[in-house]
Scaffold this motif. Structure first.
Motif, mmCIF file in Angstrom:
data_model
loop_
_atom_site.group_PDB
_atom_site.id
_atom_site.type_symbol
_atom_site.label_atom_id
_atom_site.label_comp_id
_atom_site.label_asym_id
_atom_site.label_seq_id
_atom_site.Cartn_x
_atom_site.Cartn_y
_atom_site.Cartn_z
ATOM 1 N N GLU A 127 0.844 -1.267 -0.205
ATOM 2 C CA GLU A 127 0.161 0.010 0.189
ATOM 3 C C GLU A 127 0.956 1.335 -0.098
ATOM 4 O O GLU A 127 0.473 2.173 -0.577
ATOM 5 C CB GLU A 127 -0.949 -0.228 1.240
ATOM 6 C CG GLU A 127 -1.995 -1.077 1.177
ATOM 7 C CD GLU A 127 -2.803 -1.165 2.391
ATOM 8 O OE1 GLU A 127 -2.664 -0.458 3.189
ATOM 9 O OE2 GLU A 127 -3.954 -1.885 2.516
ATOM 10 N N TYR A 128 1.930 1.317 0.748
ATOM 11 C CA TYR A 128 2.866 2.556 0.719
ATOM 12 C C TYR A 128 3.429 2.761 -0.648
ATOM 13 O O TYR A 128 3.832 3.648 -0.628
ATOM 14 C CB TYR A 128 3.850 2.347 1.907
ATOM 15 C CG TYR A 128 4.466 3.342 2.247
ATOM 16 C CD1 TYR A 128 3.726 4.271 3.202
ATOM 17 C CD2 TYR A 128 5.500 4.003 2.063
ATOM 18 C CE1 TYR A 128 4.142 5.683 3.599
ATOM 19 C CE2 TYR A 128 6.034 5.135 2.570
ATOM 20 C CZ TYR A 128 5.480 5.959 3.229
ATOM 21 O OH TYR A 128 5.959 7.279 3.707
ATOM 22 N N LEU A 129 3.762 1.614 -1.376
ATOM 23 C CA LEU A 129 4.112 1.709 -2.577
ATOM 24 C C LEU A 129 3.227 2.917 -3.656
ATOM 25 O O LEU A 129 3.963 3.536 -4.364
ATOM 26 C CB LEU A 129 4.344 0.393 -3.391
ATOM 27 C CG LEU A 129 5.568 -0.450 -2.880
ATOM 28 C CD1 LEU A 129 5.607 -1.669 -3.757
ATOM 29 C CD2 LEU A 129 6.898 0.335 -3.206
ATOM 30 N N GLY A 130 2.003 2.576 -3.158
ATOM 31 C CA GLY A 130 1.074 3.515 -4.059
ATOM 32 C C GLY A 130 0.738 4.843 -3.365
ATOM 33 O O GLY A 130 0.028 5.699 -4.259
ATOM 34 N N ILE A 149 12.444 2.160 5.670
ATOM 35 C CA ILE A 149 12.187 1.842 6.866
ATOM 36 C C ILE A 149 11.109 0.385 6.963
ATOM 37 O O ILE A 149 11.500 -0.483 7.507
ATOM 38 C CB ILE A 149 11.725 2.758 7.895
ATOM 39 C CG1 ILE A 149 12.778 4.050 8.182
ATOM 40 C CG2 ILE A 149 11.140 2.275 9.132
ATOM 41 C CD1 ILE A 149 12.381 5.000 8.997
ATOM 42 N N ILE A 150 10.205 0.669 5.895
ATOM 43 C CA ILE A 150 9.135 -0.464 5.938
ATOM 44 C C ILE A 150 9.755 -1.605 5.147
ATOM 45 O O ILE A 150 9.211 -2.761 5.649
ATOM 46 C CB ILE A 150 7.853 0.202 5.055
ATOM 47 C CG1 ILE A 150 7.232 1.291 5.687
ATOM 48 C CG2 ILE A 150 6.977 -1.051 4.660
ATOM 49 C CD1 ILE A 150 6.071 2.060 5.248
ATOM 50 N N ARG A 151 10.626 -1.488 4.267
ATOM 51 C CA ARG A 151 11.023 -2.455 3.704
ATOM 52 C C ARG A 151 12.142 -3.485 4.612
ATOM 53 O O ARG A 151 12.029 -4.482 4.468
ATOM 54 C CB ARG A 151 11.937 -1.863 2.659
ATOM 55 C CG ARG A 151 12.475 -3.103 1.450
ATOM 56 C CD ARG A 151 11.509 -3.983 0.988
ATOM 57 N NE ARG A 151 12.352 -5.190 0.251
ATOM 58 C CZ ARG A 151 11.752 -6.231 -0.179
ATOM 59 N NH1 ARG A 151 10.564 -6.326 0.364
ATOM 60 N NH2 ARG A 151 12.177 -6.991 -0.993
ATOM 61 N N LEU A 152 12.806 -2.628 5.408
ATOM 62 C CA LEU A 152 13.796 -3.158 6.280
ATOM 63 C C LEU A 152 12.853 -4.136 7.306
ATOM 64 O O LEU A 152 13.064 -5.311 7.777
ATOM 65 C CB LEU A 152 14.696 -2.298 7.016
ATOM 66 C CG LEU A 152 15.744 -1.567 6.387
ATOM 67 C CD1 LEU A 152 16.355 -0.557 6.917
ATOM 68 C CD2 LEU A 152 16.849 -2.812 5.891
ATOM 69 N N GLU A 153 11.559 -3.470 7.595
ATOM 70 C CA GLU A 153 10.863 -4.220 8.809
ATOM 71 C C GLU A 153 10.264 -5.560 8.205
ATOM 72 O O GLU A 153 10.066 -6.550 8.797
ATOM 73 C CB GLU A 153 9.641 -3.309 9.089
ATOM 74 C CG GLU A 153 10.355 -2.264 10.471
ATOM 75 C CD GLU A 153 8.977 -1.359 10.465
ATOM 76 O OE1 GLU A 153 8.133 -1.221 9.743
ATOM 77 O OE2 GLU A 153 9.102 -0.339 11.318
ATOM 78 N N MET A 154 9.792 -5.299 6.846
ATOM 79 C CA MET A 154 9.449 -6.416 6.043
ATOM 80 C C MET A 154 10.317 -7.570 5.831
ATOM 81 O O MET A 154 10.241 -8.771 5.998
ATOM 82 C CB MET A 154 9.051 -5.962 4.781
ATOM 83 C CG MET A 154 8.726 -7.024 3.719
ATOM 84 S SD MET A 154 6.859 -7.424 4.152
ATOM 85 C CE MET A 154 6.816 -9.098 3.156
#
Length: 260
Positions: A127-130, A149-154
């Motif tokens: 969702e954040y990608l959009g 940051i979201i990608r690292l958490e992922m």
């Protein structure tokens, strides 16, 4: 009760012989006296034999009863010993089963948390990608930092997932989704985001020139619309895969066999 016949016959013969001798040589008073004595002797002898047999039978039965009592005591002691050992073994087994059961429940809860967190961060990333912000260079930079940051958490949840979830089917499905996201969204978007950031910088610099500002703003709006359309199409392509992954997660959590 049986009396030994030979002893009784012998006694009777002795009495008869004695009586014959007495009746031949003595008067009537003496005969009567001796007769009474002989009868008494016969009674005593018979009584002695009977008493002897009774005593032997009594002692024999008493011995048998005592042996039975001793056997019962031994059997009772053995039963109590077995019962005590069984109680101890049962307590140990119960304790071990509780530990195993607790471990299974703990593992089940851990697996549940891992899958829930993975799904949350997967869709949060998608969702954040959009949800790109291109109003200014600063907002674009902030968006990119937040996306990292979201990608690292992922990736953190992804690592835990691949280490602790023992389902090749789930792992393969997730890896397929992750690869598609990178191929269809992450790589193409880099060029589009760079163009939007460049336009944001040019717009900031052209605020004094209304015509240029309007022209660049229109271009920015068009590129932004193109990016959103691109993202929506990519999301639609991924929707079936992500739905399948969620269904597989539910099946995994509700199943007892996690070997697949």
């Amino acid at each position: 009760m049986k009396i030994k016949p030979i002893l009784i016959i012998g006694t009777v013969l002795i009495i008869m012989a004695t009586a014959s001798n007495i009746y031949t040589n003595q008067n009537s008073d003496t005969i009567i006296l001796y007769s009474l004595n002989l009868l008494a002797l016969l009674g005593i002898t018979t009584t002695a034999f009977i008493a002897n047999n009774i005593s032997k039978n009594y002692l024999s039965e008493k011995g048998k009863n005592q042996a039975v009592i001793e056997d019962i005591k031994k059997i009772t002691a053995l039963v109590e010993e077995v019962k005590s050992e069984f109680t101890k073994e049962s307590a140990i087994l119960t304790s071990q089963l509780q530990v195993v059961s607790g471990s299974k429940l703990s593992l089940k809860e851990k697996e549940k948390d891992i899958l829930i967190n993975l799904n949350i961060h997967l869709f949060k990333w998608l969702e954040y990608l959009g949800d790109i912000d291109v109003n200014s260079v600063e907002s674009c930079n902030h968006y990119e930092e937040r996306l990292k940051i979201i990608r690292l958490e992922m990736k953190e949840h992804q690592t835990t997932f691949t280490l602790l979830i023992g389902s090749h089917r789930l792992i393969n499905t997730y890896n397929s989704i992750n690869l598609k996201i990178c191929q269809t969204i992450m790589i193409p978007r880099q060029k589009q985001v760079s163009e939007l950031k460049k336009l944001a910088l040019e717009i900031d610099l052209s605020k004094t020139d209304i015509e240029e500002y309007k022209r660049l703003s229109d271009i920015q709006l068009t590129k932004y619309s193109n990016y959103i359309n691109f993202y929506v199409e990519c999301y639609k392509q991924l929707l079936k895969d992500t739905s399948d992954f969620q269904q597989q997660c539910r099946e995994f959590l509700y199943s007892t066999d996690h070997s697949s």
